[in-house]
Design a protein around this motif. Sequence first.
Motif, PDB file in Angstrom:
ATOM      1  N   GLU A  95       0.849  -1.197   0.000  1.00 11.53           N
ATOM      2  CA  GLU A  95       0.000   0.000   0.000  1.00 11.53           C
ATOM      3  C   GLU A  95       0.879   1.240   0.000  1.00 11.53           C
ATOM      4  O   GLU A  95       1.841   1.322   0.769  1.00 11.53           O
ATOM      5  N   LYS A  96       0.533   2.168  -0.848  1.00 14.02           N
ATOM      6  CA  LYS A  96       1.319   3.399  -0.934  1.00 14.02           C
ATOM      7  C   LYS A  96       0.358   4.589  -0.911  1.00 14.02           C
ATOM      8  O   LYS A  96      -0.519   4.711  -1.763  1.00 14.02           O
ATOM      9  N   THR A  97       0.524   5.434   0.081  1.00 13.98           N
ATOM     10  CA  THR A  97      -0.297   6.633   0.190  1.00 13.98           C
ATOM     11  C   THR A  97       0.581   7.841  -0.098  1.00 13.98           C
ATOM     12  O   THR A  97       1.583   8.068   0.587  1.00 13.98           O
ATOM     13  N   GLN A 144      -2.815  12.814  -1.852  1.00 14.18           N
ATOM     14  CA  GLN A 144      -3.839  12.033  -1.151  1.00 14.18           C
ATOM     15  C   GLN A 144      -4.382  10.931  -2.051  1.00 14.18           C
ATOM     16  O   GLN A 144      -5.591  10.696  -2.124  1.00 14.18           O
ATOM     17  N   THR A 145      -3.452  10.281  -2.749  1.00  9.15           N
ATOM     18  CA  THR A 145      -3.831   9.129  -3.563  1.00  9.15           C
ATOM     19  C   THR A 145      -3.391   7.864  -2.844  1.00  9.15           C
ATOM     20  O   THR A 145      -2.461   7.883  -2.043  1.00  9.15           O
ATOM     21  N   PHE A 146      -4.062   6.787  -3.156  1.00  6.89           N
ATOM     22  CA  PHE A 146      -3.816   5.524  -2.467  1.00  6.89           C
ATOM     23  C   PHE A 146      -3.680   4.417  -3.500  1.00  6.89           C
ATOM     24  O   PHE A 146      -4.569   4.230  -4.334  1.00  6.89           O
ATOM     25  N   LYS A 150      -2.895   0.298  -4.107  1.00  7.42           N
ATOM     26  CA  LYS A 150      -2.910  -0.976  -3.389  1.00  7.42           C
ATOM     27  C   LYS A 150      -2.619  -2.078  -4.397  1.00  7.42           C
ATOM     28  O   LYS A 150      -3.215  -2.095  -5.478  1.00  7.42           O
TER      29      LYS A 150
END
Lengths: 196, 261
Positions: free
Chosen positions: B221-223, B228-230, B232
């Motif tokens: 997971e990278k935020t 403010q993107t996510f 997965k």
Amino acid sequence: MIRFFCTLFSGISFLLLFGNLQCHEDDRVVVYYQLLDWQTSLLDNSGREPLVAESPIPRSAFGLRFSNKLSSDGRDTLLFSSLEDYYLVALHPLRRIEMFSTDGFDTIAAGENISDRFRVRFSAFPYLGYYSLDGADRAYNLPPNTLDGDYQIDLLMIDPPSQAGAYRFSVKITFDSLAAPINRDTTFTLPTVLLQ
Amino acid sequence: MNTRYLMSFLAFVWAINLTAQAPGPAKPYWAAGLFGSIGSGFGVFSQAFEKGKIVSPYTSHPMSGWVGHLDAGISFRNHWGIRASVSGFKANNLTNYIKGSLEGAYPGYVFDYVPIDAGQHETSNQFALGISYAFTNRRWLFQPDLMLGSTKIGKDLIAARVKEIGTHQAFILQYRPGNVKYRSPTLILGGKAAWYLGWYWGVFADARMLAILYNVQYQFEKTAVIEQTFEKESIHLKKTAFGATGSLGIFLQIGRWEKKD
């Protein structure tokens, strides 16, 4: 036998009812705080954490820190050491911070609202959030270090001017109290900042 | 130290063997029955997760070093048997390797890690069950076996706050193990050469070849803090590690089911 089950049922019902009616009493004292003495520092966020710095500051890492003293009566600084178990509630919740370009830059006109070029930094390790300025109630009203008596709000300029130079910014801070604005809103212009 | 230990053990076996060579019955010592054994030795393992800069939340695996075995089983009169084995291995700690791999993928960034400790183990264990066959002589037997089992691997959440030097850019990276109770399936091909020192006990040398089949799943997971993107991504990783162990030990045989003479 029927009597035994009736007694058992009554006993269990009593225990469940009595157990659920016992309330946990919160012994903590509610301390309402107000903010005194707005202080502003320049931040350089080039490294691991934003650090207070002097001009000039790299444009890509420029930020501002607003810090305050906490007071319970609006006059004296709150002495946390005299409080044993408490939780803080803002007497006048801070609702909004707006940033303005005093002189304008790039395509920005003088006096234009540039709040969307800033973010409020909220850090409670490992969490890290950059909130837009119009939706940061949590960051405004109980920043992570407030319980240590250190009230700080860090703003980071994520979309800086395209050219190095001297810039001036203004800040407008709006409070609410019982849903009605009270006369604590404040607007001030920051000293000139050199961005490189 | 190891040489002294080995020499002492061999001298012990030799001395007991001399005392056990007194004239006795001519029938084989081996008999169907229950047995248990304990052994200790050395193992060598390949490292499936230390190639290709893999960043995964699987943080410790069996490594070369000490091994210990506790075995129990049953042998039938037709020489086939069932063998159960519990083994312990020294385990590695891939924390620094994982950090190095992750930091290599983000040059120019500083990392703050959430402490990684829950998944660290100094030992790994293995449970196995299989079949064996005993080739016997009067005093000795050779008992090859084939076992299937599972091997413990350590796992933990790998989480880091990553910040670019010179800018506000920051990410929160997380690698979450998908298999909370996962143990790696393990295939074991081994053999035991045993020497009876008495009707009910003896010594043995045991050798095993192992294939540890890693079939793990985890989530990356990278935020992106500014945008403010996510992101997965589910990752399915299949790897195989091979190992070989050798050990010496003693066995006890109880519940002998001997043919009537």
